[in-house]
Design a protein around this motif. Structure first.
Motif, PDB file in Angstrom:
ATOM      1  N   ALA A  57      22.478  18.280 -57.830  1.00  0.00           N
ATOM      2  CA  ALA A  57      21.031  18.359 -57.671  1.00  0.00           C
ATOM      3  C   ALA A  57      20.316  18.920 -58.884  1.00  0.00           C
ATOM      4  O   ALA A  57      20.754  19.881 -59.494  1.00  0.00           O
ATOM      5  CB  ALA A  57      20.694  19.216 -56.463  1.00  0.00           C
ATOM      6  N   GLN A  58      19.217  18.283 -59.172  1.00  0.00           N
ATOM      7  CA  GLN A  58      18.179  18.855 -60.014  1.00  0.00           C
ATOM      8  C   GLN A  58      17.247  19.590 -59.045  1.00  0.00           C
ATOM      9  O   GLN A  58      17.285  19.347 -57.845  1.00  0.00           O
ATOM     10  CB  GLN A  58      17.421  17.743 -60.747  1.00  0.00           C
ATOM     11  N   PRO A  59      16.402  20.488 -59.517  1.00  0.00           N
ATOM     12  CA  PRO A  59      15.538  21.237 -58.577  1.00  0.00           C
ATOM     13  C   PRO A  59      14.659  20.344 -57.701  1.00  0.00           C
ATOM     14  O   PRO A  59      14.479  20.612 -56.514  1.00  0.00           O
ATOM     15  CB  PRO A  59      14.690  22.105 -59.492  1.00  0.00           C
ATOM     16  N   GLU A  60      14.118  19.254 -58.245  1.00  0.00           N
ATOM     17  CA  GLU A  60      13.241  18.405 -57.436  1.00  0.00           C
ATOM     18  C   GLU A  60      14.020  17.548 -56.443  1.00  0.00           C
ATOM     19  O   GLU A  60      13.474  17.108 -55.435  1.00  0.00           O
ATOM     20  CB  GLU A  60      12.365  17.516 -58.322  1.00  0.00           C
ATOM     21  N   ASP A  61      15.325  17.308 -56.687  1.00  0.00           N
ATOM     22  CA  ASP A  61      16.123  16.500 -55.769  1.00  0.00           C
ATOM     23  C   ASP A  61      16.310  17.179 -54.421  1.00  0.00           C
ATOM     24  O   ASP A  61      16.442  16.512 -53.398  1.00  0.00           O
ATOM     25  CB  ASP A  61      17.490  16.197 -56.370  1.00  0.00           C
ATOM     26  N   LEU A  62      16.346  18.506 -54.401  1.00  0.00           N
ATOM     27  CA  LEU A  62      16.515  19.218 -53.137  1.00  0.00           C
ATOM     28  C   LEU A  62      15.317  18.999 -52.215  1.00  0.00           C
ATOM     29  O   LEU A  62      15.475  18.898 -51.001  1.00  0.00           O
ATOM     30  CB  LEU A  62      16.737  20.703 -53.398  1.00  0.00           C
ATOM     31  N   TYR A  63      14.124  18.895 -52.780  1.00  0.00           N
ATOM     32  CA  TYR A  63      12.941  18.620 -51.965  1.00  0.00           C
ATOM     33  C   TYR A  63      12.999  17.210 -51.385  1.00  0.00           C
ATOM     34  O   TYR A  63      12.636  16.988 -50.230  1.00  0.00           O
ATOM     35  CB  TYR A  63      11.668  18.793 -52.785  1.00  0.00           C
ATOM     36  N   TYR A  64      13.467  16.249 -52.185  1.00  0.00           N
ATOM     37  CA  TYR A  64      13.601  14.875 -51.700  1.00  0.00           C
ATOM     38  C   TYR A  64      14.657  14.793 -50.594  1.00  0.00           C
ATOM     39  O   TYR A  64      14.493  14.066 -49.613  1.00  0.00           O
ATOM     40  CB  TYR A  64      13.956  13.925 -52.830  1.00  0.00           C
ATOM     41  N   THR A  65      15.750  15.542 -50.759  1.00  0.00           N
ATOM     42  CA  THR A  65      16.799  15.547 -49.737  1.00  0.00           C
ATOM     43  C   THR A  65      16.277  16.149 -48.437  1.00  0.00           C
ATOM     44  O   THR A  65      16.534  15.610 -47.349  1.00  0.00           O
ATOM     45  CB  THR A  65      18.016  16.334 -50.239  1.00  0.00           C
ATOM     46  N   ALA A  66      15.553  17.256 -48.529  1.00  0.00           N
ATOM     47  CA  ALA A  66      14.983  17.869 -47.318  1.00  0.00           C
ATOM     48  C   ALA A  66      13.990  16.928 -46.655  1.00  0.00           C
ATOM     49  O   ALA A  66      13.976  16.792 -45.421  1.00  0.00           O
ATOM     50  CB  ALA A  66      14.316  19.194 -47.669  1.00  0.00           C
ATOM     51  N   ALA A  67      13.180  16.253 -47.446  1.00  0.00           N
ATOM     52  CA  ALA A  67      12.217  15.293 -46.884  1.00  0.00           C
ATOM     53  C   ALA A  67      12.939  14.132 -46.209  1.00  0.00           C
ATOM     54  O   ALA A  67      12.510  13.663 -45.138  1.00  0.00           O
ATOM     55  CB  ALA A  67      11.292  14.774 -47.975  1.00  0.00           C
ATOM     56  N   ALA A  68      14.046  13.671 -46.785  1.00  0.00           N
ATOM     57  CA  ALA A  68      14.797  12.574 -46.185  1.00  0.00           C
ATOM     58  C   ALA A  68      15.428  12.999 -44.859  1.00  0.00           C
ATOM     59  O   ALA A  68      15.426  12.239 -43.886  1.00  0.00           O
ATOM     60  CB  ALA A  68      15.875  12.089 -47.149  1.00  0.00           C
ATOM     61  N   ILE A  69      15.953  14.231 -44.802  1.00  0.00           N
ATOM     62  CA  ILE A  69      16.566  14.712 -43.553  1.00  0.00           C
ATOM     63  C   ILE A  69      15.519  14.839 -42.458  1.00  0.00           C
ATOM     64  O   ILE A  69      15.728  14.393 -41.310  1.00  0.00           O
ATOM     65  CB  ILE A  69      17.289  16.046 -43.797  1.00  0.00           C
ATOM     66  N   PHE A  70      14.351  15.424 -42.787  1.00  0.00           N
ATOM     67  CA  PHE A  70      13.295  15.546 -41.779  1.00  0.00           C
ATOM     68  C   PHE A  70      12.735  14.183 -41.388  1.00  0.00           C
ATOM     69  O   PHE A  70      12.351  13.977 -40.231  1.00  0.00           O
ATOM     70  CB  PHE A  70      12.191  16.470 -42.271  1.00  0.00           C
TER      71      PHE A  70
END
Length: 82
Positions: free
Chosen positions: A33-46
């Protein structure tokens, strides 16, 4: 020391997890992960959870939350052990 660095071979459980089409792609992104990828992953899970709620109704809301209970117990035990 060689001029060519060979990448380390991943453990078996990571190779199996990364081979699963939809979840493996997200897990690979989270692992590298890059820092912004974690936000995309959380958005995908939700988003997937929201799609499950729209598709299955209340069981789509309750079942993922109930499946998280053992994980939370494990996290609490690990925190208490230090």
């Amino acid at each position: 020391m060689t001029a060519l660095e060979m990448p380390q071979r991943l453990p078996l459980w990571q190779r199996v997890l990364f081979a699963v089409p939809l979840f493996g792609w997200m897990a690979r992104d989270a692992a590298n992960a890059q820092p912004e990828d974690l936000y995309y992953t959380a958005a995908a899970i939700f988003s997937m959870w929201g799609c499950a709620i729209l598709l299955f109704g209340l069981p789509g809301l309750y079942i993922p939350a109930l499946l998280m209970v053992p994980l939370m117990f494990l996290i609490l035990v690990l925190i208490s052990r230090g």
